[in-house]
Design an enzyme around this catalytic site. Structure first.
Site, mmCIF file in Angstrom:
data_model
loop_
_atom_site.group_PDB
_atom_site.id
_atom_site.type_symbol
_atom_site.label_atom_id
_atom_site.label_comp_id
_atom_site.label_asym_id
_atom_site.label_seq_id
_atom_site.Cartn_x
_atom_site.Cartn_y
_atom_site.Cartn_z
ATOM 1 N N ARG A 10 11.473 -0.356 -33.138
ATOM 2 C CA ARG A 10 12.354 0.708 -33.821
ATOM 3 C C ARG A 10 12.617 1.940 -32.800
ATOM 4 O O ARG A 10 13.939 2.242 -32.932
ATOM 5 C CB ARG A 10 11.440 1.336 -35.017
ATOM 6 N N THR A 11 11.786 2.562 -32.248
ATOM 7 C CA THR A 11 11.992 3.634 -31.651
ATOM 8 C C THR A 11 13.063 3.441 -30.470
ATOM 9 O O THR A 11 13.911 4.098 -30.194
ATOM 10 C CB THR A 11 10.853 4.417 -30.921
ATOM 11 N N LYS A 22 3.954 -2.942 -8.013
ATOM 12 C CA LYS A 22 3.950 -2.751 -6.407
ATOM 13 C C LYS A 22 3.089 -1.591 -6.217
ATOM 14 O O LYS A 22 2.560 -1.509 -4.977
ATOM 15 C CB LYS A 22 5.189 -2.631 -5.905
ATOM 16 N N ARG A 68 7.946 6.273 -23.268
ATOM 17 C CA ARG A 68 7.000 5.938 -24.222
ATOM 18 C C ARG A 68 5.815 5.605 -23.214
ATOM 19 O O ARG A 68 6.237 4.670 -22.163
ATOM 20 C CB ARG A 68 6.905 5.101 -25.374
ATOM 21 N N HIS A 90 4.113 11.816 -31.345
ATOM 22 C CA HIS A 90 5.309 11.256 -31.742
ATOM 23 C C HIS A 90 6.645 12.086 -32.390
ATOM 24 O O HIS A 90 6.602 11.733 -33.644
ATOM 25 C CB HIS A 90 4.999 9.924 -32.369
#
Ligand code: NCD
Length: 306
Positions: free
Chosen positions: A53-54, A82, A103, A131
């Protein structure tokens, strides 16, 4: 608004007036399309944790305002493999876009991104911490379903220990005249700092183990899934998994207000029965859709267009 909003890192950066301003701008976004408002701007999406969703609603919000989206993609296919450090990756990414939505499983990752990138940064979830954009869409949903935020009794159900959505929303609602009820298994109680913040602000709040006890009093039931990925101890997760579930029979048995609305940031696992989906109580899919106008407003604000 006084100071312009440059980044959205934590809901703590917003007082009541600031919150209401964002909600008002979100309403305007929904009422009137602005297909060219962010033309020429690029949103960098850096999702180092899973998201549906986000991530998609940020992308959709940006595209519907005429902007473009550069998605960092799967971290497994990036130079993290890496051994590149987060700060370096962010610095590089900053050269390719105008605003970053990040996020990350680390608490504080979004703040770090804002410090090293020199760009506006929007926190799309940092570990179990914050959030904020979810909080704005939650409040926007509440305004729509109840006509306002003051005077409501909200019950937060489930994994209150690790749910960043609850931590953010409880903090934001402490600026309003709401009663907050925290309902969870003993081991998933809300963290002390969340409760202390409420105490400092004189917010009426209580803790419960039994949902049935408080359900009839609620205007909003905010459900959460158990945040399986945040448990350090697998056994601890096994002990609480499937320990609560909301379904139609429970609502009927306990008796609830006709105006009760059930929210959930989604995804749901087994805590919320599908037999609720067609009832007037369920607003969680509408809630997810509200991510668009809210994220449009926030993107426009941090890019200085509102
Ligand atoms: C939430 C999250 O990522 O914290 N999801 C979302 O953004 N809608 C809730 C969750 O994952 O349980």
């Amino acid at each position: 608004m006084g100071r312009p909003i440059t980044s959205v890192i934590s809901i703590r950066g917003f007082d009541r007036k600031g919150i209401l301003y964002v909600l008002e701008q979100s309403g305007k976004m929904e009422q009137r399309p602005h297909p060219r408002l962010l033309q020429g701007h690029v949103l960098g999406l850096m999702f180092v944790e899973v998201s549906t969703r986000t991530r998609l609603s940020f992308a959709s919000a940006m595209m519907r305002l005429g902007g473009q989206v550069l998605d960092f993609g799967d971290p497994e296919r990036s130079s993290f493999k890496k051994g590149e450090g987060l700060s370096d990756t962010i610095r590089v990414m900053a050269g390719y876009c105008d605003v970053i939505a990040i996020r990350h499983p680390w608490e504080g990752a979004a703040r770090l991104a804002a410090e090293v990138s020199g760009l506006p940064v929007i926190n799309a979830g940092d570990g179990a911490n914050q959030h904020p954009t979810q909080t704005f869409l939650d409040l926007y949903t509440i305004q729509k379903t109840h006509g306002g935020i003051d005077g409501l009794t909200v019950g937060f159900l489930g994994d209150l220990r690790y749910s960043r959505t609850v931590q953010s929303l409880a903090g934001a609602m402490s600026h309003f005249d709401c009663r907050q009820c925290f309902i969870s298994p003993e081991s998933l109680r809300a963290p002390q700092h969340v409760l202390e913040e409420l105490e400092e602000r004189g917010v009426q709040h209580e803790q419960f183990s039994d949902l049935g006890e408080v359900l009839p009093q609620l205007d909003i039931l905010y459900c959460t899934r158990i945040q399986e990925e945040r448990f350090a101890d697998r056994l601890e997760y096994e002990q609480v998994k499937s320990s609560y579930r909301v379904d139609r029979a429970l609502l009927e048995h306990c008796g609830v207000k006709e105006t009760l609305r059930i929210m959930h940031p989604l995804p749901r696992v087994d805590e919320l029965s599908e037999d609720l989906d067609a009832t007037p109580y369920a607003v969680y899919f509408q809630q997810a859709r509200n991510g668009i106008p809210v994220r449009q407003a926030l993107l426009a604000m941090v890019l200085g267009k509102l």
